[in-house]
Design an enzyme around this catalytic site. Structure first.
Site, mmCIF file in Angstrom:
data_model
loop_
_atom_site.group_PDB
_atom_site.id
_atom_site.type_symbol
_atom_site.label_atom_id
_atom_site.label_comp_id
_atom_site.label_asym_id
_atom_site.label_seq_id
_atom_site.Cartn_x
_atom_site.Cartn_y
_atom_site.Cartn_z
ATOM 1 N N HIS A 1 0.842 -1.186 0.000
ATOM 2 C CA HIS A 1 0.000 0.000 0.000
ATOM 3 C C HIS A 1 0.883 1.244 0.000
ATOM 4 O O HIS A 1 2.097 1.156 0.194
ATOM 5 C CB HIS A 1 -0.912 0.015 1.228
ATOM 6 N N THR A 2 0.256 2.382 -0.183
ATOM 7 C CA THR A 2 0.995 3.653 -0.179
ATOM 8 C C THR A 2 1.679 3.850 1.175
ATOM 9 O O THR A 2 1.024 3.798 2.223
ATOM 10 C CB THR A 2 0.038 4.823 -0.454
ATOM 11 N N GLN A 3 2.977 4.069 1.142
ATOM 12 C CA GLN A 3 3.734 4.261 2.367
ATOM 13 C C GLN A 3 3.826 5.724 2.773
ATOM 14 O O GLN A 3 4.045 6.042 3.936
ATOM 15 C CB GLN A 3 5.152 3.694 2.192
#
Length: 260
Positions: free
Chosen positions: A32-34
Site C-alpha cells: 500500500h501507499t507508504q
C-alpha cells in the site's frame, strides 16, 4: 505485430513464439501507499454566529516542487456542507468520487431530510478509520464545515487515523502552528462564536492565508474560500492575496553584494 483487437501491439505468436509474461508475476506481499507524493498544505476554518468560513490554497506540491498551481481543495456537498482536504491529492480525488456517489444516492432517496455536516463528518470518520484498520490509510486531514440541525454552525476534523476533533477554529498542516494562534485571538472558545460576524470571520481567514503564504514554503497566494450559511454556500475558487509580493526584498540591505 498482431493487430487483432484482442492483442493489439503484441508480437505474433506464430512468428516469435508465445509471449512470456512471467516477469509480470510477483510472489511478494500486497503493498500500500507508504507516504503521500503530491500533497496540498493547510486548510483553515473558523465559525461565526451564522455559519462557517473555510479556505485552502490551490497548490499541490510534488515533494518540495510547487508542481500544480490550480488544484481546488474545497468540495461542496449539497447546499449545507463544504469539505476541505489537506494531504495526498490522489486520495483527495478518491474521496471526492466517494462523496459524489453518496450525493447522487441522497438525491435519489426518498428521505426528505438531507445529510447535514455532522452526518457527513461521521461518515468520513468511519471511512478513514476503516482504511486505517486495513493498514491502507487515506493520507488526508479533512475539515468538514457547514450546518447541523436548526442551522447551527458545525466544524470538525478527521485525520488519516480516523481521529475526530471539533473546535470553533481548526487548521490542518502548517496552519495548525501558524494560523491557529491568529484564529484563537479572536475566537478563543465556543462562547465567543456568537460575537463574531461574517465580515470578521472572512477577514480573519484571509489574514491567515497571507501569513501562510509568507511562512509556509508549500503554500500559494491563490486560494479558495467558502462561506456556509443557512442561505447556501458562497464558494470562490480563484481568490488572490491583494498587493502581496516579495518585491520588498529588493530593499533589504545587509547581505550579499551591496549596490548604492
Amino acid at each position: 505485430m498482431n493487430h487483432l483487437p484482442q492483442a493489439w501491439g503484441r508480437p505474433r505468436d506464430d512468428v516469435y513464439g508465445a509471449y512470456d509474461a512471467s516477469h509480470l508475476q510477483t510472489s511478494g506481499p500486497q503493498q500500500h501507499t507508504q507516504s503521500p507524493i503530491v500533497t496540498g498544505t493547510s486548510v483553515v476554518a473558523v465559525k461565526f454566529k451564522d455559519g462557517v468560513v473555510i479556505a485552502a490554497d490551490n497548490l499541490a506540491s510534488y515533494g518540495s516542487l510547487a508542481r500544480f498551481t490550480d488544484v481546488k481543495r474545497l468540495r461542496k456537498f449539497n447546499s449545507q456542507v463544504v469539505v476541505g482536504f489537506g494531504g495526498d491529492v490522489s486520495d483527495m480525488q478518491y474521496l471526492d468520487r466517494l462523496l459524489s456517489s453518496l450525493d447522487i444516492r441522497e438525491n435519489y432517496s426518498t428521505t426528505e431530510t438531507p445529510l447535514n455536516a455532522k452526518n457527513l463528518h461521521t461518515y468520513l470518520s468511519k471511512v478513514m478509520y476503516k482504511r486505517r484498520s486495513d493498514f491502507n490509510p487515506l493520507w488526508n486531514h479533512i475539515l468538514v464545515a457547514g450546518l447541523e440541525h436548526e442551522n447551527k454552525p458545525f466544524l470538525a476534523s478527521v485525520d488519516l487515523l480516523g481521529t475526530t476533533f471539533s473546535s470553533p477554529t481548526l487548521a490542518t498542516g502548517f496552519g495548525a502552528h501558524l494560523a491557529q494562534p491568529i484564529l484563537r485571538r479572536v475566537v478563543p472558545d465556543e462562547a465567543t462564536v456568537e460575537s463574531v460576524s461574517r465580515e470578521q470571520a472572512v477577514a480573519l481567514v484571509k489574514e491567515c492565508m497571507k501569513v501562510l503564504f509568507y511562512r509556509d514554503a508549500r503554500s500559494l497566494d491563490k486560494y479558495s474560500i467558502a462561506v456556509v450559511t443557512k442561505d447556501g454556500i458562497d464558494l470562490k475558487e480563484d481568490e488572490k492575496l491583494e498587493s502581496q509580493s516579495w518585491a520588498f526584498a529588493e530593499g533589504i540591505r545587509g547581505y550579499g553584494t551591496q549596490v548604492n
